[in-house]
Design a protein around this motif. Structure first.
Motif, PDB file in Angstrom:
ATOM      1  N   LEU A   1      11.311 -68.755   9.290  1.00 28.16           N
ATOM      2  CA  LEU A   1      10.415 -67.702   9.775  1.00 28.16           C
ATOM      3  C   LEU A   1      10.872 -67.139  11.116  1.00 28.16           C
ATOM      4  O   LEU A   1      10.673 -65.951  11.396  1.00 28.16           O
ATOM      5  CB  LEU A   1       8.990 -68.240   9.898  1.00 28.16           C
ATOM      6  CG  LEU A   1       8.200 -68.424   8.604  1.00 28.16           C
ATOM      7  CD1 LEU A   1       6.872 -69.102   8.901  1.00 28.16           C
ATOM      8  CD2 LEU A   1       7.965 -67.080   7.921  1.00 28.16           C
TER       9      LEU A   1
ATOM     10  N   CYS B   1      15.271 -63.789   7.892  1.00 32.41           N
ATOM     11  CA  CYS B   1      13.925 -63.387   7.473  1.00 32.41           C
ATOM     12  C   CYS B   1      13.464 -62.230   8.356  1.00 32.41           C
ATOM     13  O   CYS B   1      12.384 -62.278   8.951  1.00 32.41           O
ATOM     14  CB  CYS B   1      12.959 -64.567   7.581  1.00 32.41           C
ATOM     15  SG  CYS B   1      11.445 -64.386   6.646  1.00 32.41           S
TER      16      CYS B   1
ATOM     17  N   GLN C   1      13.873 -59.821   2.659  1.00 34.41           N
ATOM     18  CA  GLN C   1      14.025 -61.239   2.987  1.00 34.41           C
ATOM     19  C   GLN C   1      12.674 -61.931   3.080  1.00 34.41           C
ATOM     20  O   GLN C   1      12.541 -63.107   2.714  1.00 34.41           O
ATOM     21  CB  GLN C   1      14.789 -61.386   4.299  1.00 34.41           C
ATOM     22  CG  GLN C   1      16.245 -60.954   4.215  1.00 34.41           C
ATOM     23  CD  GLN C   1      16.935 -60.986   5.567  1.00 34.41           C
ATOM     24  OE1 GLN C   1      16.297 -60.970   6.619  1.00 34.41           O
ATOM     25  NE2 GLN C   1      18.266 -61.020   5.546  1.00 34.41           N
ATOM     26  N   ALA C   2      11.656 -61.203   3.576  1.00 34.86           N
ATOM     27  CA  ALA C   2      10.312 -61.776   3.613  1.00 34.86           C
ATOM     28  C   ALA C   2       9.795 -62.036   2.207  1.00 34.86           C
ATOM     29  O   ALA C   2       9.158 -63.070   1.937  1.00 34.86           O
ATOM     30  CB  ALA C   2       9.366 -60.840   4.365  1.00 34.86           C
TER      31      ALA C   2
ATOM     32  N   TRP D   1      11.398 -65.123   0.941  1.00 34.39           N
ATOM     33  CA  TRP D   1      10.807 -66.313   1.573  1.00 34.39           C
ATOM     34  C   TRP D   1       9.512 -66.707   0.878  1.00 34.39           C
ATOM     35  O   TRP D   1       9.262 -67.893   0.622  1.00 34.39           O
ATOM     36  CB  TRP D   1      10.556 -66.045   3.051  1.00 34.39           C
ATOM     37  CG  TRP D   1      10.076 -67.247   3.808  1.00 34.39           C
ATOM     38  CD1 TRP D   1      10.845 -68.156   4.458  1.00 34.39           C
ATOM     39  CD2 TRP D   1       8.718 -67.661   3.973  1.00 34.39           C
ATOM     40  NE1 TRP D   1      10.058 -69.125   5.040  1.00 34.39           N
ATOM     41  CE2 TRP D   1       8.746 -68.846   4.754  1.00 34.39           C
ATOM     42  CE3 TRP D   1       7.494 -67.174   3.561  1.00 34.39           C
ATOM     43  CZ2 TRP D   1       7.604 -69.533   5.108  1.00 34.39           C
ATOM     44  CZ3 TRP D   1       6.330 -67.858   3.896  1.00 34.39           C
ATOM     45  CH2 TRP D   1       6.386 -69.024   4.669  1.00 34.39           C
TER      46      TRP D   1
ATOM     47  N   ASN E   1      -0.384 -66.015   5.083  1.00 32.75           N
ATOM     48  CA  ASN E   1       0.158 -64.937   4.251  1.00 32.75           C
ATOM     49  C   ASN E   1      -0.969 -64.197   3.522  1.00 32.75           C
ATOM     50  O   ASN E   1      -0.943 -62.968   3.403  1.00 32.75           O
ATOM     51  CB  ASN E   1       1.148 -65.517   3.243  1.00 32.75           C
ATOM     52  CG  ASN E   1       1.683 -64.471   2.298  1.00 32.75           C
ATOM     53  OD1 ASN E   1       2.337 -63.514   2.711  1.00 32.75           O
ATOM     54  ND2 ASN E   1       1.407 -64.632   0.997  1.00 32.75           N
TER      55      ASN E   1
ATOM     56  N   PHE F   1       3.666 -61.555   8.016  1.00 33.32           N
ATOM     57  CA  PHE F   1       4.760 -60.571   8.057  1.00 33.32           C
ATOM     58  C   PHE F   1       4.236 -59.184   8.414  1.00 33.32           C
ATOM     59  O   PHE F   1       4.747 -58.179   7.923  1.00 33.32           O
ATOM     60  CB  PHE F   1       5.484 -60.535   6.709  1.00 33.32           C
ATOM     61  CG  PHE F   1       6.204 -61.803   6.379  1.00 33.32           C
ATOM     62  CD1 PHE F   1       7.341 -62.176   7.078  1.00 33.32           C
ATOM     63  CD2 PHE F   1       5.738 -62.630   5.381  1.00 33.32           C
ATOM     64  CE1 PHE F   1       8.004 -63.352   6.786  1.00 33.32           C
ATOM     65  CE2 PHE F   1       6.392 -63.807   5.072  1.00 33.32           C
ATOM     66  CZ  PHE F   1       7.528 -64.172   5.778  1.00 33.32           C
TER      67      PHE F   1
ATOM     68  N   TRP G   1       7.063 -60.274  16.771  1.00 36.75           N
ATOM     69  CA  TRP G   1       6.708 -61.367  15.868  1.00 36.75           C
ATOM     70  C   TRP G   1       6.432 -62.664  16.631  1.00 36.75           C
ATOM     71  O   TRP G   1       6.206 -63.711  16.028  1.00 36.75           O
ATOM     72  CB  TRP G   1       7.815 -61.600  14.844  1.00 36.75           C
ATOM     73  CG  TRP G   1       9.178 -61.851  15.426  1.00 36.75           C
ATOM     74  CD1 TRP G   1      10.113 -60.917  15.758  1.00 36.75           C
ATOM     75  CD2 TRP G   1       9.753 -63.114  15.750  1.00 36.75           C
ATOM     76  NE1 TRP G   1      11.238 -61.514  16.262  1.00 36.75           N
ATOM     77  CE2 TRP G   1      11.051 -62.868  16.264  1.00 36.75           C
ATOM     78  CE3 TRP G   1       9.326 -64.438  15.649  1.00 36.75           C
ATOM     79  CZ2 TRP G   1      11.893 -63.885  16.681  1.00 36.75           C
ATOM     80  CZ3 TRP G   1      10.171 -65.457  16.057  1.00 36.75           C
ATOM     81  CH2 TRP G   1      11.432 -65.169  16.571  1.00 36.75           C
TER      82      TRP G   1
END
Length: 400
Positions: free
Chosen positions: A210, A216, A221-222, A225, A274, A280, A295
């Motif tokens: 993360l 990521c 890419q997220a 993941w 999430n 994200f 982030w």
């Protein structure tokens, strides 16, 4: 020695007639003499002396010089003399400028000297926007901080309950990005940095991804993941549901619990973040179109919290009032256009602050502060102080 000439004519303090220049002192200051009464002397500049004291005190407060160097700068030889000459500087409280509209805001709280300091900074350059003193990071304190900030497009925080509740009330529908560094720390606290089980090792590696922007840092890419997290759960669901059963041999009482409770906590935290849309947010194209979204809260942690903590260690032993004043000056000096001398000059023009302002007194709304602990004339048997209605010290600090 270069002689400084003054363009302003001086008048004699005795007769009021104009004075003429009469050479210089050994220190290079202009000497004046009155031909009418033969009075002689130098022009006193208390404003310049006060500003020099303030500069020396501020340099010591911010950690640029030690107390001996600061004292010598104003012609004082001892710490006691420096403290006496600069005692008035503690009464100058800086105010952060009115914050502008900001795309992304980082908020966090730090504890020091029995108080909690809530801070909001611009995620772009780390400039402080607002501060709030309180006792704990509760909802009411966060609301007091958010009322002073124009509604941003996104907020980055560590996910405290009081902070999230205040965000939902102050700015309904606000997009929140949970600090991924804090998420990794929470996962490490559950799994440790060296998990012993294979599922634990794999989950910890996912958590470390993360904070790796190269692995990521894009929406694709997220998505990968999240797919890996779901695959991990599908392959280890039975392992997570394993239970341990124990029975007391004396009472026969049977007790059961999840065998891998910490791994369950780590997984469900990631899944919950999430589902809440806080994992994200910084990769959402609708937000990044207006500018980058942070982030983590590193801009606040390293740019503001660390200097504040360092100052408290450097000035260990200060009273709570003086400790708060130094923290406020540190935050003010990190704003975009700090001008501390202007604040000092304004205070000198206004004169000595009132007693209430010296102690940062905060009057209770609709209540006379001096009458809180007085006996009620209608019921002399009721003692307001002993009954628990006296003045209390709590979160109700001031904002700046």
């Amino acid at each position: 020695m270069v002689k400084r000439k003054s363009s302003r004519a001086r008048r004699c303090p005795l007769c009021g007639l104009p004075m003429r220049r009469n050479g210089y002192t050994k220190a290079g200051r202009q000497r004046w003499r009155c031909d009418a009464c033969s009075a002689s002397g130098v022009a006193a500049r208390p404003d310049a002396t006060r500003l020099a004291e303030f500069r020396s005190w501020l340099s010591w407060a911010l950690g640029r010089t030690d107390v001996q160097q600061a004292a010598r700068a104003i012609g004082v030889a001892t710490r006691q003399g420096f403290a006496k000459r600069t005692a008035w500087c503690w009464r100058i409280r800086p105010r952060l400028p009115k914050p502008p509209k900001t795309h992304c805001v980082e908020v966090d709280g730090t504890y020091l000297n029995g108080w909690c300091l809530l801070i909001a900074v611009d995620a772009d350059d780390g400039a402080p926007l607002a501060l709030q003193w309180c006792d704990t990071e509760k909802k009411a304190a966060w609301l007091a901080l958010f009322r002073r900030i124009p509604r941003p497009d996104a907020v980055v925080c560590d996910g405290g309950r009081g902070c999230l509740a205040a965000i939902g009330q102050a700015w309904p529908g606000m997009r929140v990005q949970r600090c991924l560094v804090h998420v990794l720390r929470n996962t490490r606290a559950d799994l440790t940095s060296r998990p012993r089980t294979e599922p634990g090792k794999t989950l910890y590696k996912l958590a470390r991804r993360l904070v790796n922007v190269k692995r990521c840092g894009t929406p694709e890419q997220a998505g990968q993941w999240l797919a890996d997290l779901n695959e991990w759960y599908a392959g280890n669901k039975e392992w997570l549901d394993e239970r341990t059963v124990a029975r007391d041999p004396d009472t026969g009482f049977r007790r059961t619990w999840f065998t891998h409770q910490r791994a369950r906590d780590a997984y469900h935290r990631l899944n919950r973040l999430n589902a809440a849309g806080m994992l994200f947010t910084w990769l959402d194209p609708s937000l990044t179109a207006g500018g980058p979204v942070a982030w983590n809260t590193n801009m606040l942690e390293g740019g503001v919290n660390k200097p504040v903590k360092d100052a408290m260690r450097r000035h260990n032993g200060l009273s709570p009032e003086h400790a708060r004043r130094i923290c406020e000056w540190i935050l003010y000096m990190k704003t975009r256009d700090p001008d501390p001398e202007r604040i000092a000059k304004d205070r000198l023009r206004k004169g000595k602050p009132k007693r209430e302002e010296e102690h940062d007194a905060i009057p209770l709304p609709g209540l006379d502060r001096r009458s809180v602990q007085q006996t009620d004339p209608q019921d002399p048997a009721v003692n307001a102080y002993e009954s628990g209605f006296g003045i209390r010290h709590g979160w109700a600090g001031y904002s700046a």
